[in-house]
Structure formats: structure tokens, C-alpha cells
Enzyme design. Sequence first.
Site, PDB file in Angstrom:
ATOM      1  N   LEU A  14     -14.841 -24.791  -5.381  1.00 22.40           N
ATOM      2  CA  LEU A  14     -15.250 -25.915  -5.938  1.00 22.40           C
ATOM      3  C   LEU A  14     -14.002 -26.141  -7.329  1.00 22.40           C
ATOM      4  O   LEU A  14     -14.390 -26.473  -8.321  1.00 22.40           O
ATOM      5  CB  LEU A  14     -16.625 -26.351  -6.225  1.00 22.40           C
ATOM      6  CG  LEU A  14     -16.960 -27.847  -6.238  1.00 22.40           C
ATOM      7  CD1 LEU A  14     -16.477 -28.407  -5.186  1.00 22.40           C
ATOM      8  CD2 LEU A  14     -18.474 -27.993  -6.582  1.00 22.40           C
ATOM      9  N   HIS A  15     -12.906 -26.145  -6.868  1.00 19.50           N
ATOM     10  CA  HIS A  15     -11.759 -26.166  -7.962  1.00 19.50           C
ATOM     11  C   HIS A  15     -10.995 -27.217  -7.630  1.00 19.50           C
ATOM     12  O   HIS A  15     -10.952 -27.801  -6.629  1.00 19.50           O
ATOM     13  CB  HIS A  15     -11.037 -24.771  -8.052  1.00 19.50           C
ATOM     14  CG  HIS A  15     -11.963 -23.436  -7.988  1.00 19.50           C
ATOM     15  ND1 HIS A  15     -11.284 -22.378  -7.756  1.00 19.50           N
ATOM     16  CD2 HIS A  15     -12.969 -23.535  -8.684  1.00 19.50           C
ATOM     17  CE1 HIS A  15     -12.292 -21.492  -8.091  1.00 19.50           C
ATOM     18  NE2 HIS A  15     -13.092 -22.239  -8.475  1.00 19.50           N
ATOM     19  N   ALA A  16     -10.117 -27.637  -8.514  1.00 19.27           N
ATOM     20  CA  ALA A  16      -8.815 -28.369  -8.067  1.00 19.27           C
ATOM     21  C   ALA A  16      -9.076 -29.782  -7.490  1.00 19.27           C
ATOM     22  O   ALA A  16     -10.090 -30.388  -7.651  1.00 19.27           O
ATOM     23  CB  ALA A  16      -7.702 -27.624  -7.747  1.00 19.27           C
TER      24      ALA A  16
END
Lengths: 87, 564
Positions: A14-16
Site C-alpha cells: 500500500l505505497h505510493a
Amino acid sequence: MLVRKVILQLETGLHARPASELVKIASGFTSEIVLVKDGQEYNAKSILGLLSIGAGKGDEFIIKAKGHDAQEAIERIEDFLANRVYS
Amino acid sequence: MKGIGISPGLVLGKAFVYKEESLFKRYYVKCQREEVDRLKVALDQAKKEIELIYNESKTLVGEDADIFIAHKEMLEDPELINGIIDIIINEGINSEWAIHKVINNFISLFKLRNNEYIDAKIIDLKDISSRLIRILAGSKLAAPLEWEGELIIIAKELTPSNILQMDKRVRGIVTEFGGITSHTSILSKASNIPMVIGVNNITELVVDGDFIILDAYEGRIILNPCEDAIKEYQERKRQRIKFWELHRVRDRETITQDGYKVKVTGNIAGVEDIKNLLAVGAEGVGLFRTENLFLEGLLDEEEQFQLYKRAVDLLGNHQLTIRTLDVGGDKAIPYLNLPKENNPFLGLRGIRVSLLREELFKIQLRAIYRASIYGSLRLMFPMISRIEEIRAAKALIAQVQEELMKEGIPFEPVEIGMMVETPAAAIHSAAFAREVDFFSIGTNDLIQYTLAVDRDNKNVMELYDPYHPAVLRLIKLVIDNGCRAGIKVSMCGELASNSKLIPLFLAMGLDEFSMDHNLILNSKYIISRSNRGELEGQVDLILNLSTSCEVEKYLDNLITNILN
């Protein structure tokens, strides 16, 4: 209040982009939406909140939604986290 | 002190130590509602700034500007905004402190994750935090206005926004932290601000107003340098500037300081030389020595045509100057069966051979004309000493054109020029100028025939003298006559790339300097540093000097001044 369990299937966690994408989806609903991980609640409309989860693929979440569009919201977000719409 | 240079450059400047903490204090507010309004105004202002920065940096660094989109998202984050407002209302303290507290809270949360990607987001948080605090304080990241000259910012860490909003006086940056591939680094590079990172404790060691030499090529910092170090710095700076200017002139037209345009072109012996020429910024080929093509054996028309066509193709918009076969003298070709001579330099050479062996000459002319439709080319004859030679050669060209027309082979008009390398051609150049479209001065032969010196003869070698006033006067005569007749004059001998003589020929009005590829950059540089108007007035003075030695000394002074 609606509650649903989901396992994160996004390759990059759940990044960027995925986090920012999720904020956009959640912000499209008036319902209050939170993700629960390890007993801690995170506002799904907060980019900083989502980033501070530091979630990776395979992590388990509970989605909670409260409000008049909660049903639709919870389905959209479940689809997203389970990688059924996002590629 | 050592660090890592991430944006190249060499600067001497005054230090300005940037300490963010000094920008704000913690205090209790009189009215919480008013304080929240103050925060909201700052948030709006911050978003506007970020949009501006995003647009500006997009042209500088392209996709890397996307971090500013992330900044904007963060500034719209409800957890962040509500967190700050909660603290203002519940604790009654000022916005700056509340921002500081909430952001630090997120930073420690991020750090807990031990995740490289999330760590990289910490600098973004610091960036929006310092932006908000700066807006609230109504100040800019700047040194006192009365400071003059070049400034070097010293900081623990800088954010991408810091770089883009730098004071125009800032010519260098030194930080304690930061990553080579961080956005701050990318932006400092794109803004041409030299930057060194990873210098331990620099903010403790330096005080405002210290002098610093920042060598971002080598990641070196010299604090309050001694006189010797400053001298060394100045010398290195000069070399660096020259290095950069050489590269700058490479891709530009050659224009003097006072706006006079000339061409610097290359001499080649084969098509494969063209790549090297273009790589150093040659503006065409001023001399294609075709005799080298014949060393291995005769080339037929088709083979020659393919070579010339390939040459003009490679040159694109640049012009190709083909010199027709120049054998004889020191360039013997055995299979031509030319008679053995006692004094070959005064014998069958250049155009004299071509007119004797018309069948060979016509093959070359046909090949040149056939290639003429593929690009910009012109041709010239070597060793001309009589008007009749030009006329005879032109008569052969007329025959070739007629044949091609009959055969239905297309061709374009080609400029016809001549080498000026015999004293006869130089002295009589006013008449020759009426017969041809351009002159090309061949200095090697012109010197040897004028001074009656064979430069390969050890006994007289020293008398081979490019600064001899007689040689220079002949060159001036040729340029003047060409100029009067309205034809272009170029030079393709060794003198064309002689640093000391370039300014003189430039002043005389030479249009094109053609030379070996390794001297092109240097010559373009000299010309672009010269002021033709200033030099022009000195030509007569130089030609009136009595000896070569005086001439050389004068020109030596001239070039030293131009290069300094």
C-alpha cells in the site's frame, strides 16, 4: 456500520500510487471509512494514515464503513485492495 | 572536509547557515478560532505555491516533479489538518508548534515501519512542514539582503522546495544529509546549483559569513581558504570555464564577440573521417583530399559516386568541398605511370596531371556531378597557376554536363573553386576571382613556393616560416581580391588552425577555416572569443613589421589577451 475482512493483493503493497489511489476512491464517498490493522484504525481518506500502515502484499485488513453510501464504498475498496480492479 | 558531490561545479562564496528551528517559537494564542483561520490561510497559500513549483519543475525534471503532487495530497490530508486544528484548539498553542508536533508524530510513525519507501516520504513531510512554517512566519529562505556576491547555503538537510525557492545569490549548497538520488539532488542538478552532501557536522563548524570553496566535482570543501588555496581555485575555475565553453561552442555556429560569422570546417582523406568531424562541431568539410581514394588502385565512376554520395549523406545540411585528384610532388601514384622528374614539386602536379590525363579526370567529374543531387557539395582544382588551366578544366566540366544530360542523368549546379597555393595564383588572384566561385588557400605549398623552402629538407627546415610577412601579405592579397569580387575565401592548410594566426586571418576577412578534426574545437573557441572589429585595425600594423619574429611576438600577445 459495515465490516469486511480482506487480504491485500497489491504487488507493491500500500505505497505510493496505490495509497494515493485508495485515498481518491475513499474520498469519493461521504461515509466514514477506516482500515483496521493489528487493532489500530487508519482513516482511508488520509494519505499519511495509509502510508504509516506500511502494509505489504498478503497483510490482512478489516474495512469498516459507516454512512449512507457505506455498502457501495466497502465493495469498491474491497475490490481495490484485493486487486480486482487495480492493475 | 569531504562529502559527496552530486551536482557539479566549483564556487567560492560566503556561507549562510540555514537553521530551520530559528524560524518559529512556541506560544499560547489569545483566540483559538483566529489561529485556526491563520492556519487555513497558510494551507491555501502552500497549495498555491506547490502548484507553481510543480509547473516550473515539470519543465526542469519531467516526471520527477510528481513529488509535488504528493505534497499537495499531503496538505489536503484530513488527519493532518484535523490533527493540527485539534492541538490548536485543545492546547491553545500556535499553528507553527502544532504543525511541528503533528508532522513529527507522523515522522516517528513512518520510521517505525523500517521500510525504505516510507522513509523516503519523510523528506516530503519535512518539506511541507517547513513550507507551512515559513509561510506563517512570512519569511523566505534567505541570507540578509545586504550580503553581496555568491552565497553558499549550509544546512543539515534541504527539501526540494528549498532548492526551487533559492535566493538568486545562492551558487552552492552543502548539507549533512541527503541521498544521491533524492529529489533535492535531482533538482539542484537541474537548476545548475553545485551541491555536496554528507558533510558531517558542517552546520556546527561553519558560521555565517565564513568563506568557503565548494568543489562539487570532487566533493571537497575548504573552509576559510588561505591565499594559495584561493589562487589554485581561481586557476581551476578558469580551466573549468574553458572546458565548458569549448563544449558550448561545439554545437553552435562560429560567431565572434562582435557578431561576425565564419565557418570552421574539417579536412578529410576519406568518408570515414566525417563522423569524427561532426562529433567535434565541424560545420562542413573544407577539403576532401580525394587522392587517398586512389592509393590502392583506380576507382571507377560508380565507386567514386557511391563514396561522394555517402559523404554528402553523412554531412546532412553541411557542405562538402571536394578537391579533385592532387597527385605528383610528394604524392606519387605508381600505376599512373607518370614520368620520373628531377624536381617533382615543380613538375607534373595537381591540375597539370588531370589535364594531361583527361579520361581519368572526367570520370571523377562525372561522379561528383552525379552525387550533386544528394546534398550540398562544391569542387575545386589543386595547383592552379594559369588562367588557361581553369578554363580548360571548366571546358571539361561543360562536356561532362552535356554527356550527363544526354544520358538523362540528373545533376545540380556545383560551385567551382580553386586552390590558391602558388605565388602566381595569389599575385594574380584578382583575375582568377573572375573565373571561379571560391578560393581555398593552401598554405603549405604557398609557403614553400613563396619562400623557396622544402620543409622536409633538414638543411633549410628552419626557414619554413608561417610568420614571414611576405606569406601573410600574399594571403591578405588573396582575401582582399576574393572579397572585392564577392567570392568566398577559405583556407585549408595548416595555418588555418594556428592559434596565433587565426585572429589575424579573421581580421583580414577569411570566411572559412578548414582543418584537422582535433583542432576544430580549439579554433571555434578562439574565434568565438575574438572581436573582429578590434583586430581589424591591427592588420596593417602587423604586416608592416619587418621580421617574422616581431610578427610572432605581436600575435602571441594578441592571443594571450583573447584567451584571458
